[in-house]
Write a protein that holds these residues in place. Structure first.
Motif, short mmCIF file in Angstrom:
data_model
loop_
_atom_site.label_atom_id
_atom_site.label_comp_id
_atom_site.label_asym_id
_atom_site.label_seq_id
_atom_site.Cartn_x
_atom_site.Cartn_y
_atom_site.Cartn_z
N GLY A 1 28.13 48.38 60.03
CA GLY A 1 28.71 47.69 58.89
C GLY A 1 29.26 48.66 57.87
N GLN A 2 29.78 48.10 56.81
CA GLN A 2 30.36 48.93 55.75
C GLN A 2 29.49 48.76 54.51
OE1 GLN A 2 34.01 46.81 55.59
NE2 GLN A 2 34.96 47.89 57.29
N SER A 3 28.68 49.76 54.19
CA SER A 3 27.84 49.65 53.00
C SER A 3 27.95 50.92 52.18
CB SER A 3 26.39 49.38 53.39
OG SER A 3 25.82 50.50 54.00
N LEU A 4 28.04 50.73 50.86
CA LEU A 4 28.09 51.85 49.93
C LEU A 4 27.02 51.62 48.88
CD1 LEU A 4 31.33 50.85 50.56
CD2 LEU A 4 31.67 53.08 49.52
N GLU A 5 26.12 52.57 48.77
CA GLU A 5 24.98 52.44 47.87
C GLU A 5 25.14 53.29 46.63
OE1 GLU A 5 23.37 49.59 50.09
OE2 GLU A 5 22.37 50.38 48.29
N GLN A 6 24.77 52.72 45.50
CA GLN A 6 24.81 53.43 44.23
C GLN A 6 23.50 53.16 43.48
OE1 GLN A 6 29.16 51.59 43.45
NE2 GLN A 6 28.45 52.94 41.82
N PRO A 7 23.12 54.07 42.56
CA PRO A 7 21.96 53.76 41.72
C PRO A 7 22.31 52.55 40.85
CG PRO A 7 23.12 55.70 40.92
CD PRO A 7 23.73 55.36 42.24
N SER A 8 21.32 51.72 40.58
CA SER A 8 21.61 50.49 39.84
C SER A 8 21.91 50.76 38.37
CB SER A 8 20.45 49.51 39.96
OG SER A 8 19.26 50.10 39.47
N GLU A 9 21.26 51.76 37.80
CA GLU A 9 21.46 52.02 36.38
C GLU A 9 21.28 53.50 36.08
OE1 GLU A 9 20.01 49.06 33.40
OE2 GLU A 9 18.87 50.75 32.63
N VAL A 10 22.09 53.99 35.14
CA VAL A 10 21.99 55.36 34.66
C VAL A 10 22.10 55.33 33.15
CG1 VAL A 10 23.13 57.61 34.60
CG2 VAL A 10 23.00 56.35 36.75
N THR A 11 21.27 56.10 32.46
CA THR A 11 21.35 56.18 31.00
C THR A 11 21.65 57.61 30.58
OG1 THR A 11 18.96 56.54 30.83
CG2 THR A 11 19.74 54.27 30.70
N ALA A 12 22.36 57.75 29.47
CA ALA A 12 22.73 59.07 28.95
C ALA A 12 23.05 58.93 27.47
CB ALA A 12 23.92 59.63 29.72
N VAL A 13 23.19 60.06 26.79
CA VAL A 13 23.51 60.05 25.37
C VAL A 13 24.95 60.50 25.17
CG1 VAL A 13 21.13 60.41 24.65
CG2 VAL A 13 22.63 62.39 25.04
N GLU A 14 25.49 60.16 24.04
CA GLU A 14 26.85 60.57 23.69
C GLU A 14 27.01 62.08 23.81
OE1 GLU A 14 27.38 58.69 19.72
OE2 GLU A 14 29.40 58.25 20.45
N GLY A 15 28.14 62.47 24.34
CA GLY A 15 28.44 63.90 24.47
C GLY A 15 27.92 64.53 25.74
N ALA A 16 27.05 63.84 26.42
CA ALA A 16 26.44 64.40 27.64
C ALA A 16 27.38 64.26 28.83
CB ALA A 16 25.13 63.68 27.92
N ILE A 17 26.92 64.80 29.96
CA ILE A 17 27.62 64.68 31.24
C ILE A 17 26.74 63.85 32.16
CG2 ILE A 17 28.53 65.91 33.25
CD1 ILE A 17 28.87 68.38 31.43
N VAL A 18 27.34 62.94 32.90
CA VAL A 18 26.57 62.13 33.83
C VAL A 18 27.27 62.07 35.17
CG1 VAL A 18 27.57 59.88 33.29
CG2 VAL A 18 25.21 60.02 34.00
#
Lengths: 117, 107
Positions: B1-18
């Motif tokens: 099948g065709q499945s693409l998985e991603q983390p459900s949630e990511v948190t970060a602060v202003e100015g940061a890199i994610v």
């Protein structure tokens, strides 16, 4: 240069009624894609159409759902005898061509939000 | 099948890199796209990788490694307005979308 236009933006239907969702692609675009999105979920592919042709309908439920893209006029996604589980946002997208050189950048409409009571 | 998985949630602060990752179990696709979607809004195109490597578009960069079945979206100099959901999508004749990642940017 209007983008992808979808209407209605919001539609309320009672169980058993029909829902018709319309999509006018961007000017110059002849490829149309329909996606369904449930709350807090991703976009699920439904159908891919060119003018007067269904190219890929592998994501369409076998019953009650149909789509068309006539020579003149908008593409229409039709849901007959709606049930509560059909409540979702339905997004239309378009591209000037298909495949690797066209569908890599899709322009989406604002969506039609269907609520089934 | 065709499945693409991603983390459900990511948190970060202003100015940061994610970095938002996308792992997939599919093959035969033309390339990997990334889309942004604000709550109640339409998905909008961010970036596309036809080939392996890094594509840079302003504050956003996207990377693809077919040998590792992996891609990512990199967002730099985060702003509050970047709070949204981000989707990777594999391009066949149509786009097949990943599960989506909700990014929350805090002050």
């Amino acid at each position: 240069n209007a983008g992808v236009m979808q209407n209605p933006r919001h539609l309320v239907r009672r169980r058993g009624q029909e829902a018709r969702l319309r999509c006018s692609p961007m000017k110059g675009h002849s490829h149309v894609y329909w996606y369904r999105q449930l709350p807090e979920e991703g976009l699920k592919f439904m159908v891919y159409l060119q003018k007067e042709n269904i190219i890929d309908e592998s994501g369409m439920p076998k019953e009650r759902f149909s789509a068309e893209f006539p020579k003149e006029g908008p593409s229409i996604l039709r849901i007959q005898q709606v049930v509560r589980g059909d409540s979702a946002a339905y997004f239309c997208a378009s591209s000037p061509t298909g495949g690797a050189t066209g569908a890599n950048v899709l322009t989406f409409g604002a969506g039609s939000r269907l609520t089934v009571l | 099948g065709q499945s693409l998985e991603q983390p459900s949630e990511v948190t970060a602060v202003e100015g940061a890199i994610v970095q938002i990752n996308c792992t997939y179990q599919t093959s035969g696709f033309y390339g990997l796209s990334w889309y942004q979607q604000h709550d109640g809004g339409a998905p909008t195109f961010l970036s596309y990788n036809a080939l392996d490597g890094l594509e840079e578009t302003g504050r956003f960069s996207s990377f693809l490694s077919r040998s590792d079945s992996y891609g990512y979206l990199l967002l730099q100099e985060l702003q509050m307005k970047d709070s949204a959901s981000y989707f990777c999508a594999a391009l066949f004749q149509k786009l097949v979308f990943g599960t989506g990642t909700r990014l929350l940017v805090s002050p």
